[in-house]
Structure formats: structure tokens, C-alpha cells
Design a protein around this motif. Sequence first.
Motif, PDB file in Angstrom:
ATOM      1  N   HIS A   1       0.843  -1.193   0.000  1.00 37.01           N
ATOM      2  CA  HIS A   1       0.000   0.000   0.000  1.00 37.01           C
ATOM      3  C   HIS A   1       0.880   1.246   0.000  1.00 37.01           C
ATOM      4  CE1 HIS A   1      -3.259   2.796   0.823  1.00 37.01           C
ATOM      5  NE2 HIS A   1      -2.469   3.335   1.738  1.00 37.01           N
ATOM      6  N   ALA A   2       0.643   2.122  -0.959  1.00 37.97           N
ATOM      7  CA  ALA A   2       1.394   3.368  -1.095  1.00 37.97           C
ATOM      8  C   ALA A   2       0.583   4.511  -0.478  1.00 37.97           C
ATOM      9  CB  ALA A   2       1.682   3.652  -2.565  1.00 37.97           C
ATOM     10  N   SER A   3       1.119   5.094   0.577  1.00 34.79           N
ATOM     11  CA  SER A   3       0.413   6.119   1.343  1.00 34.79           C
ATOM     12  C   SER A   3       0.846   7.511   0.904  1.00 34.79           C
ATOM     13  CB  SER A   3       0.681   5.919   2.842  1.00 34.79           C
ATOM     14  OG  SER A   3       0.040   6.913   3.614  1.00 34.79           O
ATOM     15  N   HIS A   4       0.025   8.135   0.064  1.00 35.80           N
ATOM     16  CA  HIS A   4       0.379   9.456  -0.464  1.00 35.80           C
ATOM     17  C   HIS A   4       0.424  10.527   0.615  1.00 35.80           C
ATOM     18  CE1 HIS A   4       0.609   8.710  -4.739  1.00 35.80           C
ATOM     19  NE2 HIS A   4      -0.443   7.919  -4.643  1.00 35.80           N
ATOM     20  N   GLU A   5      -0.320  10.347   1.685  1.00 27.47           N
ATOM     21  CA  GLU A   5      -0.357  11.374   2.713  1.00 27.47           C
ATOM     22  C   GLU A   5       0.863  11.336   3.633  1.00 27.47           C
ATOM     23  OE1 GLU A   5      -3.461   8.238   4.006  1.00 27.47           O
ATOM     24  OE2 GLU A   5      -2.431   8.877   2.189  1.00 27.47           O
ATOM     25  N   GLN A   6       1.769  10.380   3.421  1.00 25.78           N
ATOM     26  CA  GLN A   6       2.944  10.262   4.286  1.00 25.78           C
ATOM     27  C   GLN A   6       4.276  10.375   3.552  1.00 25.78           C
ATOM     28  OE1 GLN A   6       1.343   6.393   6.103  1.00 25.78           O
ATOM     29  NE2 GLN A   6       2.523   7.291   7.769  1.00 25.78           N
ATOM     30  N   VAL A   7       4.289  10.048   2.269  1.00 19.01           N
ATOM     31  CA  VAL A   7       5.561   9.938   1.543  1.00 19.01           C
ATOM     32  C   VAL A   7       5.483  10.774   0.266  1.00 19.01           C
ATOM     33  CG1 VAL A   7       7.217   8.333   0.508  1.00 19.01           C
ATOM     34  CG2 VAL A   7       5.803   7.576   2.439  1.00 19.01           C
ATOM     35  N   PRO A   8       6.495  11.599  -0.036  1.00 21.29           N
ATOM     36  CA  PRO A   8       6.482  12.367  -1.284  1.00 21.29           C
ATOM     37  C   PRO A   8       6.362  11.439  -2.487  1.00 21.29           C
ATOM     38  CG  PRO A   8       8.228  13.143   0.175  1.00 21.29           C
ATOM     39  CD  PRO A   8       7.690  11.887   0.781  1.00 21.29           C
ATOM     40  N   PRO A   9       5.716  11.881  -3.564  1.00 15.65           N
ATOM     41  CA  PRO A   9       5.414  10.974  -4.665  1.00 15.65           C
ATOM     42  C   PRO A   9       6.635  10.353  -5.331  1.00 15.65           C
ATOM     43  CG  PRO A   9       4.835  13.248  -5.214  1.00 15.65           C
ATOM     44  CD  PRO A   9       5.093  13.212  -3.759  1.00 15.65           C
ATOM     45  N   GLY A  10       7.723  11.091  -5.440  1.00 17.65           N
ATOM     46  CA  GLY A  10       8.926  10.518  -6.037  1.00 17.65           C
ATOM     47  C   GLY A  10       9.484   9.377  -5.193  1.00 17.65           C
TER      48      GLY A  10
END
Length: 324
Positions: free
Chosen positions: A7-16
Motif C-alpha cells: 500500500h502506497a500512502s500518499h499522505e505520508q511519503v512524497p510521490p517521487g
Amino acid sequence: MTVFGFHASHEQVPPGELLAAVVRAEQAGFTAAMCSDHFSPWSVRQGESGFAWAWLGAALQATGLSFGVVNAPGQRYHPAIIAQAIGTLGSMYPGRFWAALGTGEASNEHITGERWPRKAHRNQRLEECVGVIRHLLQGEEVSHDGLVTVDRARLWTLPAEPPALLAAAMSTATAEWCAGWADGMITVAADEDHLRRMISAYRDNGGRGKVCLQVHVSYHSDEDEAVRIAHDQWRTNVFAPPFCWDTDTAEAFDQAAEHVRPESMHQAVRISSDPARHAEWLNSYAELGFDAIYLHHVGQEQAEFIDVFGEKVLPQLKVSSPAH
């Protein structure tokens, strides 16, 4: 056999950094992925919220994984735009994309300036949006007057096969209701009795397709650090509905979580420094009958989690790849 995804958490990790993480996850042995779709993080400490739909195109191109996204059409997003986004990704990456649709949270939707509706209204609006999206993905021209308005919309770029539209459900009532329109269901880890009831509520009412689970975990080689990570990053996510639906800013979530104690995090996050313990938990979820389980390490640093789970946890699981 169960699909175990990242699961990729956009609210925690910059998109790059998140893109690099999902590439690393595929290399480590994860066989699928999904991501959040937020305008706002759950806390000021999380501090990110990249645009999921732009990122998904890059992630699908950079990996061979299947991807899903949890989306709330109807307020922040017009359903015709979501249909266009789904159709485009489905056309570019056949069989590799799905979307789970839900009623959303005020923290993301309030930005439009429209009032935040009660849950029954949001359910009705979502059902209308699902109908609009389905008809558009089938190549039809759609006009609709209701809780959402559509005027003569038509998708000119269509996938060969419309991607699956899953339902995002937290309660057995929602699981029962969405069985009538969804191609599958995704929920969030809770006690096993509740999860059994969720699956039954969906399947017993005619629910078709796969049932999926998102599991929040915190791993670090030091147990105390694993607890600290969970408390720092995820203590604003311990609140049950309707609070988590209706609170509208990261600052308000932070204020509400001021008195959440570190030991309380075990109720919402699987926390351990022992990879074998994580494997035991995940196998127990798989035995409940979930077709796919997506692991969300709640820390902002993803590399250690990915590497350790790839080396020491996934080999203890019966992992399969999704059928394209």
C-alpha cells in the motif's frame, strides 16, 4: 493462495520517494499494489498528499504490478472525470487497474465549499456516481440529474474491458448494501470476528468478485521504535466513524489525538519487531478468506520494511499474483 500487495500512502511519503518504494516492493516480492487518494493528510506530521491519479500512471509504467486506488466520487471529483481517469489507465494497462469507490471523508471533500452531507445522502450520491461511471465505461452517452449532474458525457478513449469497481466498506451494513453494485470489496483490518462478518455480509447478499483487506503494520528491528513510529504517524487514525469521516482538517485530527497513548496503537496497527509474528498475523487474515491483502507500513521510511518483509515475511506466506 492470497495476493499480498504493497500500500502506497500518499499522505505520508512524497510521490517521487513513493514511486521508488513501489518499484522496490515489486523487486522484494510483493505481487500487487494500491494507493490512497487524499487531498489532505491525517496529521500535520504526515505532511504530504500527492495527486494519486498522476502518480498511478508513473507507477503502472515503472512496474508490472496490478494497482488499485480508493476514490470518493461525487464532491471533490465529478464522476465523469473519474470514469475518464479509470478508462485511460485501463486502456493503457489492460487488466492491471481497479478502483475502490467510497463515500469519502470531510478532510478531503470540504475543499469544494459544499456542505458535507450525512452518510445516507453520501451513500445515495455514491450509488448514482457508480451508475454514471459504469455507463460511461461501457461507451454510452450519459446525462443524469440527481445528487450529481451529468450533461451528455461520453468517453472517447475506452479500455477493452472496464476495470473492476470495488466498494470500500467499513461496516457490515455497508458491506451488505454495496453487494448489490460492486465488483468486489475492500475493508480495513479489525478483529477477526468483525472481518468474518464483513465477508459474510458481502457474500451472503450476492457480492461478487474479490474481497480485499488493507492491514496497517509498523515494523522496526527495535520494538520500542516500532511503537514510536506507529504513535507518531498513525495515532490520528485510531478514531472510529463517524468522527474520522466528519473531521475536516489535519490540525483537528492532531488536536483530537493529543491524549492517544503509545500502547493504544496496538488496537489499530500490527506492531512488532519480529518478522515471524507479522507472518503469523498475515496468515491468519488470509485464512479468513481474503483474496488480496495490502500491507501499509505506517512509517514514512519504507525501505527497511520492504526489504525485511521481502526476505523474511513473504516467504512464510502463500503468495500469489493477481490474474490479469
